[in-house]
Scaffold this motif. Structure first.
Motif, PDB file in Angstrom:
ATOM      1  N   HIS A 148       0.814  -1.210   0.000  1.00  0.00           N
ATOM      2  CA  HIS A 148       0.000   0.000   0.000  1.00  0.00           C
ATOM      3  C   HIS A 148       0.848   1.260   0.000  1.00  0.00           C
ATOM      4  O   HIS A 148       0.322   2.356  -0.022  1.00  0.00           O
ATOM      5  CB  HIS A 148      -0.923   0.007   1.221  1.00  0.00           C
ATOM      6  CG  HIS A 148      -0.226  -0.363   2.498  1.00  0.00           C
ATOM      7  ND1 HIS A 148       0.585   0.512   3.169  1.00  0.00           N
ATOM      8  CD2 HIS A 148      -0.196  -1.525   3.189  1.00  0.00           C
ATOM      9  CE1 HIS A 148       1.070  -0.094   4.253  1.00  0.00           C
ATOM     10  NE2 HIS A 148       0.609  -1.329   4.276  1.00  0.00           N
ATOM     11  N   GLY A 149       2.146   1.141  -0.003  1.00  0.00           N
ATOM     12  CA  GLY A 149       2.993   2.324  -0.044  1.00  0.00           C
ATOM     13  C   GLY A 149       4.426   1.958  -0.329  1.00  0.00           C
ATOM     14  O   GLY A 149       5.324   2.282   0.441  1.00  0.00           O
ATOM     15  N   LEU A 150       4.653   1.256  -1.429  1.00  0.00           N
ATOM     16  CA  LEU A 150       5.994   0.799  -1.782  1.00  0.00           C
ATOM     17  C   LEU A 150       6.934   1.996  -1.853  1.00  0.00           C
ATOM     18  O   LEU A 150       6.750   2.908  -2.646  1.00  0.00           O
ATOM     19  CB  LEU A 150       5.955   0.085  -3.132  1.00  0.00           C
ATOM     20  CG  LEU A 150       7.282  -0.438  -3.676  1.00  0.00           C
ATOM     21  CD1 LEU A 150       7.866  -1.491  -2.753  1.00  0.00           C
ATOM     22  CD2 LEU A 150       7.069  -1.025  -5.064  1.00  0.00           C
ATOM     23  N   ALA A 151       7.983   1.995  -0.997  1.00  0.00           N
ATOM     24  CA  ALA A 151       8.869   3.150  -0.906  1.00  0.00           C
ATOM     25  C   ALA A 151      10.288   2.838  -1.346  1.00  0.00           C
ATOM     26  O   ALA A 151      11.102   3.751  -1.468  1.00  0.00           O
ATOM     27  CB  ALA A 151       8.879   3.681   0.536  1.00  0.00           C
ATOM     28  N   ASP A 152      10.611   1.584  -1.583  1.00  0.00           N
ATOM     29  CA  ASP A 152      11.966   1.210  -1.968  1.00  0.00           C
ATOM     30  C   ASP A 152      12.245   1.710  -3.383  1.00  0.00           C
ATOM     31  O   ASP A 152      11.690   1.216  -4.357  1.00  0.00           O
ATOM     32  CB  ASP A 152      12.095  -0.320  -1.909  1.00  0.00           C
ATOM     33  CG  ASP A 152      13.541  -0.783  -2.092  1.00  0.00           C
ATOM     34  OD1 ASP A 152      14.272  -0.148  -2.865  1.00  0.00           O
ATOM     35  OD2 ASP A 152      13.909  -1.783  -1.456  1.00  0.00           O
ATOM     36  N   GLU A 154      14.809   1.432  -5.241  1.00  0.00           N
ATOM     37  CA  GLU A 154      15.413   0.391  -6.077  1.00  0.00           C
ATOM     38  C   GLU A 154      14.332  -0.430  -6.775  1.00  0.00           C
ATOM     39  O   GLU A 154      14.381  -0.667  -7.984  1.00  0.00           O
ATOM     40  CB  GLU A 154      16.282  -0.510  -5.207  1.00  0.00           C
ATOM     41  CG  GLU A 154      16.865  -1.721  -5.910  1.00  0.00           C
ATOM     42  CD  GLU A 154      18.090  -1.382  -6.730  1.00  0.00           C
ATOM     43  OE1 GLU A 154      18.506  -2.215  -7.528  1.00  0.00           O
ATOM     44  OE2 GLU A 154      18.625  -0.271  -6.560  1.00  0.00           O
ATOM     45  N   VAL A 155      13.333  -0.853  -6.017  1.00  0.00           N
ATOM     46  CA  VAL A 155      12.258  -1.667  -6.580  1.00  0.00           C
ATOM     47  C   VAL A 155      11.366  -0.814  -7.474  1.00  0.00           C
ATOM     48  O   VAL A 155      10.958  -1.239  -8.558  1.00  0.00           O
ATOM     49  CB  VAL A 155      11.429  -2.325  -5.459  1.00  0.00           C
ATOM     50  CG1 VAL A 155      10.238  -3.076  -6.039  1.00  0.00           C
ATOM     51  CG2 VAL A 155      12.306  -3.272  -4.649  1.00  0.00           C
ATOM     52  N   ARG A 156      11.070   0.392  -7.052  1.00  0.00           N
ATOM     53  CA  ARG A 156      10.134   1.238  -7.793  1.00  0.00           C
ATOM     54  C   ARG A 156      10.616   1.507  -9.215  1.00  0.00           C
ATOM     55  O   ARG A 156       9.831   1.494 -10.162  1.00  0.00           O
ATOM     56  CB  ARG A 156       9.918   2.554  -7.059  1.00  0.00           C
ATOM     57  CG  ARG A 156       9.136   2.412  -5.753  1.00  0.00           C
ATOM     58  CD  ARG A 156       8.848   3.755  -5.119  1.00  0.00           C
ATOM     59  NE  ARG A 156       8.155   4.607  -6.061  1.00  0.00           N
ATOM     60  CZ  ARG A 156       8.622   5.771  -6.499  1.00  0.00           C
ATOM     61  NH1 ARG A 156       9.788   6.217  -6.088  1.00  0.00           N
ATOM     62  NH2 ARG A 156       7.935   6.480  -7.348  1.00  0.00           N
ATOM     63  N   TYR A 157      11.899   1.798  -9.376  1.00  0.00           N
ATOM     64  CA  TYR A 157      12.415   2.126 -10.708  1.00  0.00           C
ATOM     65  C   TYR A 157      12.708   0.887 -11.541  1.00  0.00           C
ATOM     66  O   TYR A 157      12.487   0.885 -12.746  1.00  0.00           O
ATOM     67  CB  TYR A 157      13.686   2.965 -10.592  1.00  0.00           C
ATOM     68  CG  TYR A 157      13.468   4.348 -10.003  1.00  0.00           C
ATOM     69  CD1 TYR A 157      12.203   4.918  -9.942  1.00  0.00           C
ATOM     70  CD2 TYR A 157      14.539   5.082  -9.507  1.00  0.00           C
ATOM     71  CE1 TYR A 157      12.005   6.172  -9.394  1.00  0.00           C
ATOM     72  CE2 TYR A 157      14.344   6.352  -8.968  1.00  0.00           C
ATOM     73  CZ  TYR A 157      13.085   6.890  -8.910  1.00  0.00           C
ATOM     74  OH  TYR A 157      12.896   8.132  -8.382  1.00  0.00           O
ATOM     75  N   ARG A 158      13.211  -0.173 -10.911  1.00  0.00           N
ATOM     76  CA  ARG A 158      13.563  -1.374 -11.665  1.00  0.00           C
ATOM     77  C   ARG A 158      12.332  -2.207 -12.000  1.00  0.00           C
ATOM     78  O   ARG A 158      12.286  -2.866 -13.034  1.00  0.00           O
ATOM     79  CB  ARG A 158      14.558  -2.234 -10.873  1.00  0.00           C
ATOM     80  CG  ARG A 158      15.931  -1.606 -10.739  1.00  0.00           C
ATOM     81  CD  ARG A 158      16.937  -2.602 -10.221  1.00  0.00           C
ATOM     82  NE  ARG A 158      18.216  -1.961  -9.997  1.00  0.00           N
ATOM     83  CZ  ARG A 158      19.105  -1.691 -10.945  1.00  0.00           C
ATOM     84  NH1 ARG A 158      18.843  -2.028 -12.183  1.00  0.00           N
ATOM     85  NH2 ARG A 158      20.240  -1.085 -10.653  1.00  0.00           N
ATOM     86  N   GLN A 159      11.367  -2.206 -11.113  1.00  0.00           N
ATOM     87  CA  GLN A 159      10.161  -3.011 -11.308  1.00  0.00           C
ATOM     88  C   GLN A 159       8.947  -2.082 -11.291  1.00  0.00           C
ATOM     89  O   GLN A 159       8.152  -2.086 -10.359  1.00  0.00           O
ATOM     90  CB  GLN A 159      10.055  -4.090 -10.227  1.00  0.00           C
ATOM     91  CG  GLN A 159      11.249  -5.042 -10.197  1.00  0.00           C
ATOM     92  CD  GLN A 159      11.174  -6.040  -9.057  1.00  0.00           C
ATOM     93  OE1 GLN A 159      10.139  -6.633  -8.801  1.00  0.00           O
ATOM     94  NE2 GLN A 159      12.288  -6.240  -8.371  1.00  0.00           N
ATOM     95  N   LEU A 164       3.436   0.647 -10.004  1.00  0.00           N
ATOM     96  CA  LEU A 164       2.107   1.027 -10.484  1.00  0.00           C
ATOM     97  C   LEU A 164       0.999   0.308  -9.711  1.00  0.00           C
ATOM     98  O   LEU A 164      -0.080   0.865  -9.502  1.00  0.00           O
ATOM     99  CB  LEU A 164       1.995   0.715 -11.979  1.00  0.00           C
ATOM    100  CG  LEU A 164       2.863   1.592 -12.893  1.00  0.00           C
ATOM    101  CD1 LEU A 164       2.888   1.020 -14.298  1.00  0.00           C
ATOM    102  CD2 LEU A 164       2.359   3.024 -12.904  1.00  0.00           C
ATOM    103  N   ILE A 165       1.274  -0.935  -9.289  1.00  0.00           N
ATOM    104  CA  ILE A 165       0.297  -1.652  -8.471  1.00  0.00           C
ATOM    105  C   ILE A 165       0.192  -1.033  -7.087  1.00  0.00           C
ATOM    106  O   ILE A 165      -0.907  -0.820  -6.560  1.00  0.00           O
ATOM    107  CB  ILE A 165       0.685  -3.141  -8.331  1.00  0.00           C
ATOM    108  CG1 ILE A 165       0.577  -3.860  -9.677  1.00  0.00           C
ATOM    109  CG2 ILE A 165      -0.200  -3.840  -7.292  1.00  0.00           C
ATOM    110  CD1 ILE A 165       1.136  -5.267  -9.665  1.00  0.00           C
ATOM    111  N   ALA A 166       1.347  -0.699  -6.511  1.00  0.00           N
ATOM    112  CA  ALA A 166       1.390  -0.327  -5.097  1.00  0.00           C
ATOM    113  C   ALA A 166       1.138   1.147  -4.833  1.00  0.00           C
ATOM    114  O   ALA A 166       0.621   1.503  -3.779  1.00  0.00           O
ATOM    115  CB  ALA A 166       2.756  -0.717  -4.519  1.00  0.00           C
ATOM    116  N   ASN A 167       1.517   2.014  -5.767  1.00  0.00           N
ATOM    117  CA  ASN A 167       1.470   3.453  -5.504  1.00  0.00           C
ATOM    118  C   ASN A 167       0.509   4.148  -6.452  1.00  0.00           C
ATOM    119  O   ASN A 167       0.768   4.250  -7.656  1.00  0.00           O
ATOM    120  CB  ASN A 167       2.867   4.063  -5.665  1.00  0.00           C
ATOM    121  CG  ASN A 167       3.804   3.641  -4.551  1.00  0.00           C
ATOM    122  OD1 ASN A 167       3.386   3.515  -3.405  1.00  0.00           O
ATOM    123  ND2 ASN A 167       5.065   3.406  -4.879  1.00  0.00           N
TER     124      ASN A 167
END
Length: 580
Positions: A148-152, A154-159, A164-167
Motif C-alpha cells: 500500500h505504499g511501496l517506498a523502496d 530500487e524496486v520502484r524504478y527497476r520493477q 504502479l500496483i502499489a502506488n
C-alpha cells in the motif's frame, strides 16, 4: 525461474496445482467486463443502499486482489482495476462449493473476474455480491509486504509494474503525462501545425553537440547514430513548404545522468515560418497557461515549497537577470550597461570572486551561497563570462515563470544576431522553479554562414562534435529557408513541473539504470538444490544466500560545468537541452 521469496513461490505453485485439479484454467484467454472497477465506482459510488436494491444493478468486472479476508463460509476481498478499488463479497451458498474452494485458494496479487450485483454493506461500502468467480491470472510472487505504499526506490524504478500496483501516485503521474501529450498535440493541431516523424537513425549525428549512441546496419554495412536532435530534419521540412511542423520525439545522448537528465528523453520540437523569437515568446506564455489550466484546473501550481502562477510571466534579458539577482554582499551590483561594455563582465566576475574568497576566509558557509570562485575566467570571452555569471547568480533563483532573452552571440553561435546589436542573439529560454524547460531562437537561414559554422565545429573536434559537415542540410538552406522561429520543450521536465516530481526518473516509466549485479540477480532466483530443499521443507533463508548490493541512484553525475553544458547545446543549434 523461481524467484525470491522461494518459500512463498513454492506455496503458490502448490495452490496453482490444486486450482488446476479443480478443473479451473489458471490462465484463461479472455474475460468480458461490463465495466471496470473505476467505471463502477464512478457511476454508482454516490447511490445509497435503497437505490442499489431497487435498481438491482448487476456488473461483470475484473481486477487484482489487494486484500483478502475469509470468515468461515463467506469472505471479503478488494480488487483494483483502472486505478480504483472495489470490495467484493463471496458466499459459499451463492457461488457453490467449487467456486468457493477456488476463492479459498486465492492469494493477494491474483487477478480475478467476478459477476454479481451491487449492494452496500453495514459499513456503507459499495460492494459486489459475487455470483460468479473466475481466476484470470495466478500470481506466483507476493506483492511487496507494504504494497500500500511501496517506498523502496530500487524496486520502484527497476520493477515499475510493482510501483504502479502499489502506488496510486505513480499511476497518477503517468496518466497526467499522457494528458500532457494529448493537450500539446491538440494545441498545435488547432493552430495549423502538422505533426511529423523524422529519422531516429541518422548517418550524421547532427542538430546538437552531444556524444551519440552508435549502431550498425548490416545490410548496408554502415554505421548509424541514434538521434540526438531532430532539428535539421524539421527545418528541411520548412524549406519544403511545411510552414508549421512539430514532432514529439525521442532523443538519445551518450552522456551523464542526474535528477534532471536521462540518456533517453522526450522532446516537443516545433518550427513556425515567417516568425521570429518574439512571436514564440507570446506563444510560449499562452501554451504554458493553457497546459496548466487544462491539466491542473488552474494556472497556479505547486512545485515543492513554491506556488507558481503559469499565467504570470516576467521577461528579463540575461544582463538584467544578473543585475537583479546579484548577491548583496558582492555590491555594487553591475548594471546592464556595465555588462554590455567590453570589460564589464570580467570586472563583475572578479568582484564576485573577491566576495567569495572573503566569505571563505571568514568561514561563512551560508546554505545556497556560492562556495567557490568562478574558475577559468581569464580565458573566457565577454559572452562566456556573461553566461557564467547568469548561471551562478541568477538561474537558481528564477522560480516564477521567466523568459530569459538576449543571450550573448558567443554562446549562441547558431542563432540569428540582433540587427541592432550583433553581440546579442535572438534567443530565449524558459525557466520555472529553477528548471530550464525550453530553448528557442530565430533560425539561422544563411546557407554559407551555416556551412562556415559547421566546418568550425568539425575542425574544433571533440567527442561531442560532428565528424562531418551535413552538406545536404546546407544544400536545403541554399534553396531558401524563410524567416523561421523554432523551439524545443523538454517533456520530461514539463511533466516534473506539472506533477510536482523532483527526479526525472519519477516521470519516465522505465529510466535507464545500471544492471543489477550478478550476485544480486542470482539471489533473486533459486538454484535446483534450493528448490529441492524447499520442497522437502528445509527452506534456506534468503539472508543466508549470497546477495549483491543494489545501486539504483548511484549514477555518475554530469561532470560538465553549467556553462560547458549550455555551450555544448548551443554549438549544435539544439532546442532540446532541457529534456535530457
Amino acid at each position: 525461474m523461481p524467484f525470491e521469496p522461494l518459500d512463498q513461490y513454492l506455496q503458490r505453485k502448490k495452490k496453482l496445482a490444486e486450482i488446476e485439479a479443480l478443473g479451473e484454467d489458471p490462465f484463461p484467454h479472455r474475460f468480458h467486463q461490463s465495466a471496470t472497477p473505476t467505471e463502477i465506482v464512478s457511476a454508482h459510488g454516490s447511490q445509497d443502499a435503497g437505490a442499489l436494491d431497487t435498481q438491482h444493478v448487476t456488473v461483470s468486472t475484473a481486477g487484482r486482489i489487494l486484500t483478502l479476508r475469509l470468515h468461515g463460509k463467506a469472505g471479503f476481498a478488494h480488487i483494483q482495476g483502472g486505478g480504483a478499488r472495489l470490495q467484493i463479497y463471496v458466499k459459499l451458498d451463492v457461488v457453490g462449493e467449487r467456486a468457493f474452494r477456488l476463492f479459498q485458494l486465492l492469494d493477494i496479487g491474483d487477478v480475478i473476474g467476478i459477476s454479481g450485483r451491487l449492494f452496500r454493506t453495514k459499513t456503507n461500502e459499495l460492494t459486489v455480491w459475487v455470483e460468479r468467480l473466475t481466476l484470470l491470472a495466478k500470481s506466483l510472487l507476493p506483492l511487496p509486504e507494504k504494497w500500500h505504499g511501496l517506498a523502496d526506490v530500487e524496486v520502484r524504478y527497476r520493477q515499475r509494474y510493482l510501483d504502479l500496483i502499489a502506488n496510486a501516485r505513480a499511476r497518477e503521474i503517468f496518466e497526467r503525462r499522457a494528458l500532457i501529450l494529448r493537450t500539446l498535440r491538440a494545441y498545435f493541431d488547432a493552430r495549423g501545425y502538422i505533426e511529423v516523424e523524422t529519422p531516429m537513425m541518422q548517418t550524421i549525428a547532427g542538430g546538437a553537440a552531444a556524444r551519440p549512441f552508435v549502431t550498425h546496419h548490416n545490410t548496408f554495412d554502415m554505421s548509424l547514430y541514434l538521434r540526438i536532435a531532430p532539428e535539421l530534419y524539421l527545418k528541411r521540412l520548412v524549406v519544403g513548404g511545411l510552414d508549421r511542423v512539430y514532432e514529439i520525439n525521442r532523443n538519445f545522448r551518450n552522456e551523464g545522468v542526474s535528477t534532471e537528465h536521462n540518456p533517453e528523453f522526450t522532446m516537443l520540437e516545433f518550427y513556425q515560418a515567417y516568425s521570429d523569437y518574439r512571436d514564440l515568446m507570446t506563444l510560449t506564455e499562452d501554451l504554458f497557461a493553457h497546459l496548466a489550466t487544462t491539466i491542473c484546473g488552474s494556472t497556479v501550481v505547486k512545485y515543492g515549497e513554491h506556488t507558481i502562477d503559469l499565467g504570470k510571466w516576467q521577461r528579463l534579458s540575461m544582463r538584467e537577470a544578473i543585475a537583479s539577482y546579484w548577491p548583496a554582499g558582492a555590491a555594487p551590483a553591475p548594471t546592464a550597461a556595465e555588462l554590455a561594455s567590453r570589460e564589464g563582465p570580467r570586472a563583475a566576475a572578479e568582484r564576485f570572486n573577491s566576495w567569495v574568497r572573503a566569505r571563505a576566509q571568514r568561514g561563512s558557509s551560508e546554505a545556497g551561497a556560492p562556495q567557490a570562485p568562478l574558475a577559468g575566467i581569464e580565458k573566457m570571452t565577454h559572452g562566456e563570462l556573461t553566461g557564467l555569471l547568469f548561471e551562478t547568480v541568477a538561474e537558481p533563483k528564477l522560480i516564477q515563470p521567466t523568459l530569459l532573452y538576449d543571450f550573448p552571440t558567443d554562446i549562441s553561435p547558431l542563432s540569428k544576431c540582433r540587427d541592432d546589436d550583433p553581440s546579442l542573439a535572438e534567443r530565449f529560454e524558459v525557466y520555472i522553479a529553477g528548471l530550464e524547460l525550453g530553448n528557442a531562437f530565430s533560425e539561422l537561414n544563411d546557407a554559407e554562414e551555416q556551412e562556415r559554422r559547421f566546418r568550425e565545429q568539425v575542425e574544433r573536434g571533440g567527442e561531442e562534435a560532428p565528424r562531418e559537415v551535413d552538406m545536404d542540410y546546407v544544400r536545403a538552406l541554399a534553396y531558401g529557408l524563410p524567416p523561421t522561429a523554432g523551439m524545443g520543450i523538454g517533456i520530461d521536465r514539463l511533466t516534473m513541473l506539472l506533477t510536482d516530481a523532483h527526479s526525472i526518473r519519477e516521470v519516465i516509466l522505465f529510466p535507464l539504470l545500471r544492471p543489477e549485479r550478478a550476485a544480486s540477480m542470482s539471489s533473486m532466483s533459486a538454484s535446483p538444490e534450493e528448490i529441492s530443499a524447499a520442497e522437502s521443507g528445509n527452506i534456506i533463508p534468503a539472508s543466508q544466500r549470497e546477495a549483491g548490493s543494489s545501486e539504483t541512484e548511484a549514477h555518475p553525475a554530469d561532470t560538465k560545468t553549467p556553462l560547458d553544458w549550455r555551450r555544448a547545446n548551443d554549438s549544435g543549434q539544439i532546442k532540446t537541452g532541457p529534456g535530457e
